[in-house]
Write a protein that holds these residues in place. Structure first.
Motif, mmCIF file in Angstrom:
data_model
loop_
_atom_site.group_PDB
_atom_site.id
_atom_site.type_symbol
_atom_site.label_atom_id
_atom_site.label_comp_id
_atom_site.label_asym_id
_atom_site.label_seq_id
_atom_site.Cartn_x
_atom_site.Cartn_y
_atom_site.Cartn_z
ATOM 1 N N THR A 369 0.840 -1.198 0.000
ATOM 2 C CA THR A 369 0.000 0.000 0.000
ATOM 3 C C THR A 369 0.878 1.253 0.000
ATOM 4 O O THR A 369 1.885 1.324 0.700
ATOM 5 N N ARG A 392 -7.703 6.444 -4.812
ATOM 6 C CA ARG A 392 -8.004 5.180 -5.492
ATOM 7 C C ARG A 392 -8.497 5.407 -6.910
ATOM 8 O O ARG A 392 -8.197 4.611 -7.813
ATOM 9 N N SER A 397 -2.865 3.180 -4.402
ATOM 10 C CA SER A 397 -3.378 2.361 -3.300
ATOM 11 C C SER A 397 -3.332 3.130 -1.984
ATOM 12 O O SER A 397 -2.341 3.789 -1.658
ATOM 13 N N GLU A 399 -5.298 3.120 2.237
ATOM 14 C CA GLU A 399 -6.224 2.519 3.185
ATOM 15 C C GLU A 399 -6.245 3.318 4.478
ATOM 16 O O GLU A 399 -5.334 4.106 4.758
#
Length: 455
Positions: A369, A392, A397, A399
């Motif tokens: 990530t 995204r 990537s 999160e």
């Protein structure tokens, strides 16, 4: 119950999966560059499709599937079937009451079955590639598993020897991109048949090739011992002694064979074919060091009829990491004649082990990530998710750490997972339309405008 893995199988971590995908992507790209189209076949086949295609030893390694009808049978019948099953354990499985299906042993025979079933719909020469797992009831050891992937490229419907030359090119281009230095060992099944005729053991051709194929594992003495055990006379073995003292010059070795094969039609045909493949490969600029005529190479599969290949890594002890050959009669067993074929296989699992041993995987072969957003809770979490959505959409990537907890715990998570950047979107950043992030590799932290961050 303590969990365990079946012998010869493995779990793959995210790092391993990413690296395997790196290899597969290079192979798939080159398969398509060379004009091959994708195909997939079922994981299991009718047992009759597989047996009798791989030789005596290969047939023993086929994973048979117990008929589900045993479970459906009534108690008395089930007991009888299980007793039959127990009696058959020490014998080849042939009783249909026990098993009539098996996991595929390789991708070539299922491919031949597919061609036989669909030959009226295919455009020949038909070129296909296939990347799928296969299963063998082998003894697990380094580089040898019971479940493993093969990456195959085959051409059917052409007898042209230029196909052999093209497959040599495919091997060398693919391994060059993987940065694995290799040597392609090449022989011809007709030469092996010629050797059997020369030694007067034509009726023992399979026994001869099966034993010879083990040379790199058991050495000359082991091969001689096995030939004697297979009722091949010492006189015949003595005539073949020159096999174990070949020079490094492929064309010189072929010339020596021509002399021994005078009047030996099949042997001379094999020499002629191999001479063409080697000579034309050299004319295309292939280094003679990368293509070696190995007269003892047998590849103990019954279906080969012409050229046979085996690829070995130059800088690692791993056995073959690729192999294949010509099989001009394989579809005949399925009732379809005159469909010559040739194919090669890349051993994904062994290639992986070689690349791991030699540290050949690039850093971008892993899919970590790019950004982890720290979770501060409340409004900050919602704003972080809005920004994550935008990243995204740009293919970046990102999160969010799921819980609002101590920042040290979030740091530790990012470091252990190999995430490159930890992003802080707190009350101050939201107010000023800025983003603060720390590059965990360089240890540098900076604050930039929201527009600059999104680029």
């Amino acid at each position: 119950m303590k969990p365990s893995l079946a012998k010869g199988t493995r779990d793959f971590t995210s790092l391993e999966v990413s690296r395997r995908k790196y290899i597969i992507n290079i192979l798939q790209k080159n398969f398509e560059l060379f004009g091959f189209q994708p195909l997939e076949t079922p994981s299991f086949e009718n047992l009759s499709t597989l047996t009798g295609k791989y030789g005596e030893e290969g047939d023993r390694l086929i994973f048979k599937i117990l008929n589900s009808s045993i479970n459906e049978a009534k108690d008395e019948k089930k007991t009888q079937m299980l007793n039959d099953f127990q009696k058959a354990l020490d014998k080849p499985f042939s009783a249909e009451s026990l098993t009539d299906k098996a996991l595929r042993y390789d991708l070539t025979v299922p491919f031949a079955r597919f061609v036989a079933m669909n030959h009226g719909k295919l455009t020949f020469p038909y070129k296909r590639y296939q990347i799928q797992p296969v299963w063998r009831a082998d003894r697990p050891q380094k580089g040898r598993f019971r479940e493993f992937y093969q990456c195959d490229a085959d051409v059917v419907g052409s007898e042209s020897l230029w196909q052999e030359i093209d497959l040599v090119q495919l091997y060398l281009k693919s391994f060059a991109e993987l940065k694995v230095s290799v040597t392609i060992h090449i022989n011809n099944r007709k030469i092996l048949s010629g050797l059997a005729e020369y030694a007067g053991i034509t009726d023992k051709l399979i026994d001869f090739t099966v034993a010879l194929d083990k040379l790199d594992k058991i050495g000359k003495d082991g091969v001689v011992k096995e030939l004697l055990e297979r009722n091949i006379s010492q006189e015949s073995i003595d005539k073949l002694d020159f096999l174990f003292t070949q020079s490094n010059d492929a064309l010189e070795n072929l010339l020596q064979l021509k002399e021994k094969f005078v009047g030996n039609e099949i042997g001379l045909k094999g020499v002629e074919e191999l001479e063409f493949v080697i000579t034309q490969s050299l004319n295309l600029g292939i280094d003679i060091q990368n293509l070696v005529f190995d007269i003892t190479l047998a590849r103990g599969l019954d279906y080969y009829t012409g050229a046979i290949f085996e690829v070995k890594a130059d800088e690692a002890q791993m056995g073959s990491i690729g192999g294949g050959g010509r099989y001009d009669n394989l579809t005949e067993v399925f009732g379809v004649k005159n469909v010559p074929g040739i194919g090669i296989s890349f051993g994904l699992d062994r290639i992986y082990l070689v690349m791991e041993e030699l540290n050949l995987f690039p850093e971008d072969a892993t899919s970590n990530t790019e950004y982890l957003f720290a979770n501060f809770g409340g409004e900050e979490t919602l704003e972080a998710l809005k920004l994550i959505i935008q990243l995204r959409e740009k293919g970046i990537s990102a999160e969010l750490y799921p819980e609002s907890t101590k920042i040290n715990k979030q740091f530790t998570y990012a470091e252990k997972k190999g995430i490159k950047n930890l992003v802080f979107l707190g009350e101050e950043e939201i107010k000023n339309r800025t983003v603060t992030f720390k590059n965990l590799e360089a240890g540098e932290q900076k604050t930039v405008s929201l527009e600059e961050f999104l680029g």
